[in-house]
Write a protein that holds these residues in place. Structure first.
Motif, short mmCIF file in Angstrom:
data_model
loop_
_atom_site.label_atom_id
_atom_site.label_comp_id
_atom_site.label_asym_id
_atom_site.label_seq_id
_atom_site.Cartn_x
_atom_site.Cartn_y
_atom_site.Cartn_z
N THR A 1 14.18 6.17 64.09
CA THR A 1 13.36 6.02 62.89
C THR A 1 12.07 6.82 63.00
OG1 THR A 1 14.27 3.82 62.51
CG2 THR A 1 12.20 4.35 61.41
N VAL A 2 11.45 6.78 64.18
CA VAL A 2 10.20 7.53 64.38
C VAL A 2 10.44 9.03 64.23
CG1 VAL A 2 8.46 8.18 66.08
CG2 VAL A 2 9.08 5.77 65.78
N LEU A 3 11.55 9.51 64.81
CA LEU A 3 11.85 10.94 64.71
C LEU A 3 12.12 11.35 63.26
CD1 LEU A 3 14.12 11.49 67.85
CD2 LEU A 3 11.73 12.17 67.53
N LEU A 4 12.81 10.49 62.51
CA LEU A 4 13.02 10.78 61.09
C LEU A 4 11.70 10.84 60.34
CD1 LEU A 4 16.14 8.66 60.03
CD2 LEU A 4 15.97 11.14 60.21
N MET A 5 10.80 9.91 60.64
CA MET A 5 9.50 9.90 59.97
C MET A 5 8.68 11.14 60.34
SD MET A 5 8.36 5.90 60.15
CE MET A 5 9.24 4.64 59.21
N VAL A 6 8.82 11.59 61.58
CA VAL A 6 8.12 12.81 61.99
C VAL A 6 8.64 14.01 61.20
CG1 VAL A 6 7.78 14.43 63.89
CG2 VAL A 6 7.49 11.99 64.28
N CYS A 7 9.97 14.09 61.04
CA CYS A 7 10.55 15.18 60.25
C CYS A 7 10.04 15.16 58.81
CB CYS A 7 12.08 15.07 60.25
SG CYS A 7 12.86 15.41 61.84
N VAL A 8 10.01 13.96 58.22
CA VAL A 8 9.51 13.83 56.85
C VAL A 8 8.03 14.21 56.78
CG1 VAL A 8 9.07 12.19 54.98
CG2 VAL A 8 11.21 12.06 56.27
N ALA A 9 7.26 13.75 57.76
CA ALA A 9 5.82 14.05 57.77
C ALA A 9 5.57 15.55 57.87
CB ALA A 9 5.14 13.32 58.93
#
Length: 380
Positions: free
Chosen positions: A18-26
């Motif tokens: 989830t954190v990695l997905l949020m980093v990609c989105v950010a």
């Protein structure tokens, strides 16, 4: 446990993922925020007026016009105010530190677009107290570290003085702010009479006239009439709105809008593929749980909404972080690079967050909705 609590728990089943997905989105929305801010504030194009008309030589921006054109333009019906401007491009200290000086008649500039530039009677009065005085835009003053009362020297690239030198010395009389954050203030306003009297060539010529139409007069129609006045003269003109001029000027170097669309489009398409693929596998990991929810009477539509909520949470959190970083970047580097994080940029970004969140969650949500209960239980 509420519906949102369940969506939140499911989103954090695997925290690292989830954190990695949020980093990609950010990262994607950081790119969007910076590029959109550049487009919104690039040389003031977003704040440029569609009513104020620029009158230049039909032969190109490098050709000057006789100042004598002023009386004929001012006499044209529909003209509320007209001013003129001569450009002095040069550098301060090193050649890479390029600045622009616009030599104008202060009162005429005040009448034409003083409001848009944030000029006040006090600033115009300060400019009139000395022929070598200038007003500096806030963005330029902050980038150069200049202050009121400081003396500066601009080494011109082309316009030489009568004594053969290229250095033009000025005293800063004031700093103008611009009407809004997106107004271009990365230039200097000087007095035309000082530049005109001191330059070696091109006396009594201007680079452009600036015209404000009367209320109710269409800028396009007035521009056509002005060009018709000088169609058969030795110095024909080409008139267009300030916004059209700035957009055409930027397109001389590149189609900025197209570049921004390509960069952000590539970032969002890549993001779309990554998140869809990840969410599809995330749903495949828990068919038994989905079967249990269906057995408990949870409808297929609510299961679909549950998966969509997970992707929306990822996009909302990641997008908010990316846009916050973009806003921070515009605050730190905005005055120098011309970045403007306008409300319109924020609204568009919010719409993209919502659209991408729904688009990426649609396929895994449909898959989750269509899983039969019997097959779901067989995976246990």
């Amino acid at each position: 446990m509420t519906f949102l609590d369940l969506a939140w728990k499911n989103a954090w089943r695997k925290p690292l993922r989830t954190v990695l997905l949020m980093v990609c989105v950010a990262v994607a929305f950081l790119i969007y925020g910076l590029t959109a801010s550049f487009l919104a504030g690039s040389q003031g194009a977003s704040a440029a007026s569609e009513d104020i008309i620029g009158v230049m030589s039909a032969a190109g921006r490098t050709q000057a016009l006789p100042r004598a054109h002023l009386s004929r333009i001012a006499a044209e019906p529909g003209v509320a105010a007209v001013g003129y401007m001569a450009r002095v491009r040069g550098f301060v200290d090193v050649e890479k530190n390029v600045i622009a000086v616009s030599a104008v008649e202060p009162q005429a500039l005040m009448a034409v677009n003083g409001k848009e530039l944030g000029l006040t009677p006090a600033l115009v009065e300060a400019l009139g107290k000395g022929r070598d005085r200038v007003l500096v835009g806030r963005a330029l003053a902050e980038a150069q570290g200049w202050r009121v009362g400081q003396r500066i020297a601009v080494t011109a690239f082309q316009i030489a003085r009568q004594d053969g030198g290229q250095d033009w010395r000025f005293e800063i009389a004031g700093i103008f702010e611009g009407e809004s954050a997106s107004t271009d203030t990365y230039f200097t306003i000087a007095r035309y009479d000082y530049v005109n009297a001191a330059r070696a060539r091109g006396k009594d010529t201007v680079d452009a006239f600036i015209v404000r139409p009367r209320d109710g007069v269409k800028a396009g129609a007035l521009a056509t009439r002005i060009d018709a006045l000088f169609a058969n003269s030795a110095a024909p003109t080409r008139s267009q709105s300030e916004k059209q001029f700035l957009e055409a000027f930027l397109r001389q170097y590149a189609d900025i809008g197209l570049i921004v669309d390509l960069v952000t489009g590539a970032a969002f398409i890549t993001l779309l593929l990554i998140v869809v693929n990840t969410m599809v596998f995330a749903v495949r990991e828990r068919p038994f749980e989905i079967g249990v929810l269906k057995t408990l009477g949870i409808s297929r539509l609510r299961i679909m909404a549950l998966v969509l909520s997970e992707t929306l949470l990822v996009f909302i959190i990641g997008g908010s972080v990316g846009l916050a970083l973009a806003k921070l970047g515009t605050v730190l580097a905005g005055p120098t690079l011309g970045l403007v994080f306008s409300p319109l940029v924020l609204v568009k970004a919010a719409a993209i967050v919502l659209a991408l969140g729904l688009a990426t969650g649609l396929l895994p949500a449909i898959n989750a909705m269509r899983i039969p209960i019997i097959i779901a239980f067989r995976t246990r």
